[in-house]
Enzyme design. Structure first.
Site, PDB file in Angstrom:
ATOM      1  N   ASP A  98       7.301  42.003  60.850  1.00 23.00           N
ATOM      2  CA  ASP A  98       7.990  40.856  61.450  1.00 23.00           C
ATOM      3  C   ASP A  98       9.259  40.593  60.629  1.00 23.00           C
ATOM      4  O   ASP A  98       9.302  39.724  59.754  1.00 23.00           O
ATOM      5  CB  ASP A  98       7.083  39.628  61.482  1.00 23.00           C
ATOM      6  CG  ASP A  98       7.693  38.522  62.342  1.00 23.00           C
ATOM      7  OD1 ASP A  98       8.762  38.759  62.949  1.00 23.00           O
ATOM      8  OD2 ASP A  98       7.101  37.426  62.403  1.00 23.00           O
ATOM      9  N   CYS A 101      10.715  37.197  59.405  1.00 26.31           N
ATOM     10  CA  CYS A 101       9.801  36.083  59.602  1.00 26.31           C
ATOM     11  C   CYS A 101      10.256  35.054  58.572  1.00 26.31           C
ATOM     12  O   CYS A 101      10.632  35.405  57.457  1.00 26.31           O
ATOM     13  CB  CYS A 101       8.365  36.514  59.338  1.00 26.31           C
ATOM     14  SG  CYS A 101       7.192  35.255  59.866  1.00 26.31           S
ATOM     15  N   ASN A 205      -0.167  33.614  63.328  1.00 22.67           N
ATOM     16  CA  ASN A 205       0.215  32.798  62.171  1.00 22.67           C
ATOM     17  C   ASN A 205       1.467  31.951  62.429  1.00 22.67           C
ATOM     18  O   ASN A 205       1.843  31.148  61.590  1.00 22.67           O
ATOM     19  CB  ASN A 205       0.460  33.718  60.973  1.00 22.67           C
ATOM     20  CG  ASN A 205       1.409  34.849  61.322  1.00 22.67           C
ATOM     21  OD1 ASN A 205       1.677  35.113  62.488  1.00 22.67           O
ATOM     22  ND2 ASN A 205       1.926  35.521  60.327  1.00 22.67           N
ATOM     23  N   HIS A 206       2.123  32.158  63.556  1.00 20.03           N
ATOM     24  CA  HIS A 206       3.363  31.409  63.827  1.00 20.03           C
ATOM     25  C   HIS A 206       3.032  30.025  64.382  1.00 20.03           C
ATOM     26  O   HIS A 206       2.059  29.867  65.112  1.00 20.03           O
ATOM     27  CB  HIS A 206       4.247  32.206  64.781  1.00 20.03           C
ATOM     28  CG  HIS A 206       4.614  33.530  64.190  1.00 20.03           C
ATOM     29  ND1 HIS A 206       4.527  34.706  64.874  1.00 20.03           N
ATOM     30  CD2 HIS A 206       5.007  33.841  62.928  1.00 20.03           C
ATOM     31  CE1 HIS A 206       4.881  35.698  64.067  1.00 20.03           C
ATOM     32  NE2 HIS A 206       5.167  35.196  62.875  1.00 20.03           N
ATOM     33  N   LEU A 208       4.488  25.654  65.039  1.00 18.58           N
ATOM     34  CA  LEU A 208       5.395  24.503  64.920  1.00 18.58           C
ATOM     35  C   LEU A 208       4.510  23.389  64.404  1.00 18.58           C
ATOM     36  O   LEU A 208       3.390  23.223  64.900  1.00 18.58           O
ATOM     37  CB  LEU A 208       5.848  24.099  66.324  1.00 18.58           C
ATOM     38  CG  LEU A 208       7.306  24.248  66.651  1.00 18.58           C
ATOM     39  CD1 LEU A 208       7.498  25.636  67.215  1.00 18.58           C
ATOM     40  CD2 LEU A 208       7.702  23.250  67.683  1.00 18.58           C
ATOM     41  N   HIS A 406       5.743  32.452  49.305  1.00 18.70           N
ATOM     42  CA  HIS A 406       6.149  32.139  50.690  1.00 18.70           C
ATOM     43  C   HIS A 406       5.096  31.346  51.456  1.00 18.70           C
ATOM     44  O   HIS A 406       5.330  30.944  52.591  1.00 18.70           O
ATOM     45  CB  HIS A 406       6.464  33.421  51.446  1.00 18.70           C
ATOM     46  CG  HIS A 406       5.260  34.046  52.119  1.00 18.70           C
ATOM     47  ND1 HIS A 406       4.121  34.411  51.431  1.00 18.70           N
ATOM     48  CD2 HIS A 406       5.035  34.361  53.426  1.00 18.70           C
ATOM     49  CE1 HIS A 406       3.254  34.928  52.288  1.00 18.70           C
ATOM     50  NE2 HIS A 406       3.770  34.905  53.502  1.00 18.70           N
ATOM     51  N   GLY A 407       3.916  31.162  50.874  1.00 20.29           N
ATOM     52  CA  GLY A 407       2.843  30.479  51.615  1.00 20.29           C
ATOM     53  C   GLY A 407       1.637  30.370  50.702  1.00 20.29           C
ATOM     54  O   GLY A 407       1.754  30.511  49.472  1.00 20.29           O
ATOM     55  N   GLY A 409      -1.101  32.354  51.441  1.00 21.75           N
ATOM     56  CA  GLY A 409      -1.605  33.734  51.422  1.00 21.75           C
ATOM     57  C   GLY A 409      -3.051  33.780  51.889  1.00 21.75           C
ATOM     58  O   GLY A 409      -3.854  32.904  51.569  1.00 21.75           O
ATOM     59  N   LYS A 482       0.045  26.064  67.889  1.00 16.30           N
ATOM     60  CA  LYS A 482      -0.207  27.482  67.594  1.00 16.30           C
ATOM     61  C   LYS A 482      -0.231  28.238  68.905  1.00 16.30           C
ATOM     62  O   LYS A 482      -0.821  27.781  69.879  1.00 16.30           O
ATOM     63  CB  LYS A 482      -1.594  27.633  66.957  1.00 16.30           C
ATOM     64  CG  LYS A 482      -1.670  27.156  65.537  1.00 16.30           C
ATOM     65  CD  LYS A 482      -1.310  28.269  64.598  1.00 16.30           C
ATOM     66  CE  LYS A 482      -1.651  27.923  63.168  1.00 16.30           C
ATOM     67  NZ  LYS A 482      -1.236  28.972  62.238  1.00 16.30           N
TER      68      LYS A 482
END
Ligand SMILES: Nc1nc2c(ncn2[C@@H]2O[C@H](COP(=O)(O)O)[C@@H](O)[C@H]2O)c(=O)[nH]1
Ligand SMILES: [Mn+2]
Ligand SMILES: [Mn+2]
Length: 483
Positions: A98, A101, A205-206, A208, A406-407, A409, A482
């Site tokens: 991605d 991303c 995982n994407h 808003l 970044h997150g 994980g 999601k």
């Protein structure tokens, strides 16, 4: 397989696998982890993959892994590798499927208390305005010529159509447009997938997410970013959709012949690569940048759609419903950057996969209003835990190629999460906690359960303890969409 005793402790937040650990390593591996996170990381192949990355031609010491690391395709998610532009390689697997991303944060002046009665409507409106789901098509059906423009212009394409502001672009990494993108290096198949998916969220995982700014840690930085305790903010996590995925798929296949042609020895086929200065390497970089620009434009269009949803729900209900852009930053990208190595500037290709650029203060790449502070870093946690706003530091420039986590994980694979967690039950639990949920499928929701991720607060404590980022604000979710 690497064992704990093969890894040297530098301090409570930093460990090292020396370059002597395996004879084919050209660099050491620097790990930003606590002992607990390190022990957990031995359960998958992420450290083996980081060691493999340390064998890449032209790799510069060290390869870095972040506390949110987990196993990826050929290269760990949470990994950073810099290769010399003069004689190094570029590897699609070290950037990810991605491409670009990333995460965008918008903030509002809407106090949570005032928004409370409208949050369920807001979740529905966001779900309606922002198309989501696997392979979903959006409202922008582009001709091939227009898609080429998106590849070249990135978020500027949206500005030309009145779907972005100058401030949005200024507060996006690279102004929302990487130089050197070439749509002629993108396959017809990728373009067919990309033409109809612009402005869509996708699935998995994407997301808003509407959050409340729960706590401020750095008042000066928070003020510059327009973050005020108790107000609503919006996180957008998305990338280049099927377009970037197809580009990565194409080049992972095509570059296998370059590996043979240039006599590159790889410990893992998935680390397929080509010299940066070869026709094959240049073609991949040009196509990768086209996907990166597509992703910048995609997040811009989602932000525009989210603003329409906020207006529909809040106009006439609150004094100011505007969402201002805080920042937009990639976490899967390859960038040509100059870093100081052994006291001298060196041009390198920094591969960040599941790692965020985190430039410290003073860099001309940063918008003027943030330049004296450092670059905003956006770290989502999960739909049921905190997310964080951090800021880059001088230490990140010295220790981690100007990068940080970044997150949270993953800890549970998608398969395990689906087996162990019931989506309906999870949704009910979240709703009970005041988190409004809209999801395309209950099994998809289960895959993304908070239990499927590490503890984001522990990850953030680690990067803050190591000094490769500083805390600015902690966010708490109140509505999540999601695909
Ligand atoms: N705030 C939220 N964070 C989430 C959610 N789902 C996942 N995540 C976090 O995002 C990162 C992104 O990583 P990627 O490698 O999948 O791109 C991930 O590590 C999680 O920590 C969510 O719904 N809300
Ligand atoms: Mn993604
Ligand atoms: Mn991502």
């Amino acid at each position: 397989m690497i064992r704990l005793q093969d890894i040297r402790k530098v301090n409570d937040y930093e460990w090292e696998i020396p370059a002597t650990y395996r004879s084919d390593m050209r660099a050491s591996v620097r790990l930003f982890v606590t002992r607990r996170l390190l022990e957990a990381s031995l359960e998958d192949l992420s450290l083996e993959q980081a060691i493999n990355a340390a064998t890449l031609p032209g790799v510069v010491d060290p390869v870095v892994v972040m506390p949110d690391m987990h196993q990826g395709y050929g290269f760990p998610i949470g990994g950073v590798a810099a290769t010399r532009v003069s004689d190094g390689v570029v590897s699609p697997g070290a950037i990810g499927y991605d491409i670009n991303c990333g995460v965008r944060l918008l903030a509002s002046q809407i106090p949570y208390e005032q928004a409370l009665p409208y949050l369920d409507n807001l979740a529905s409106a966001l779900n309606r305005y922002c198309p989501s789901g696997v392979g979903t098509e959006g409202e922008y059906r582009l001709s091939h010529e227009e898609l080429d423009q998106v590849c070249r212009l990135g978020a500027r394409w949206a500005l030309k159509r009145g779907l972005a502001s100058e401030e949005d672009l200024r507060r996006t990494e690279e102004g929302g447009c990487l130089e050197g993108a070439d749509p002629n290096k993108v396959s017809h198949k990728a373009k067919e997938r990309g033409r109809t998916q612009l402005g869509t969220l996708g699935a998995g995982n994407h997301f808003l997410e509407v959050d409340v700014i729960e706590q401020i840690f750095d008042p000066e930085a928070a003020q510059a970013m327009g973050l005020q305790e108790g107000n609503l903010a919006l996180l957008i996590h998305c990338g280049s959709r099927g377009f970037g995925h197809q580009i990565c798929t194409d080049y992972v296949q095509d570059l296998q012949s370059a590996v043979k042609k240039y006599g590159i020895h790889l410990p893992d086929r998935e680390l397929v690569c080509a010299p940066i200065n070869s026709p094959e390497g240049r073609d991949y970089l040009a196509a990768m940048r086209a996907a990166a620009n597509y992703a910048f434009c995609n997040r811009q269009l989602l932000a525009h759609a989210a603003r329409r949803a906020f207006e529909e729900v809040f106009a006439g209900k609150v004094r100011n419903w505007h969402l201002h852009q805080v920042y937009d930053i990639a976490h899967n990208m390859g960038k040509i950057e100059t870093h100081i190595v052994n006291g001298k500037p060196l041009k390198v290709c920094v591969h960040r996969k599941g790692a965020t650029r985190a430039f410290g203060p003073g860099f001309p790449e940063l918008p003027e209003e943030y330049r004296h502070l450092g670059q905003p870093v956006l770290v989502p946690g999960s739909m049921g835990t905190a997310s964080w706003v951090l800021i880059g530091t001088e230490t990140s420039m010295q220790r981690s190629w100007g990068s940080t986590c970044h997150g949270a994980g993953r800890v549970l694979s998608r398969h395990k999460a689906k087996k162990e967690i019931r989506g309906e039950r999870l949704r009910d639990e979240l709703e009970k906690r005041g988190i409004h949920v809209r999801a395309g499928s209950m099994s998809g929701l289960a895959e993304e359960a908070p239990q499927a991720y590490k503890d984001v607060d522990e990850v953030v404590e680690t990067v803050a303890g190591a000094g490769i980022a500083r805390k600015v604000a902690r966010l708490r979710p109140v509505a999540v969409i999601k695909g």
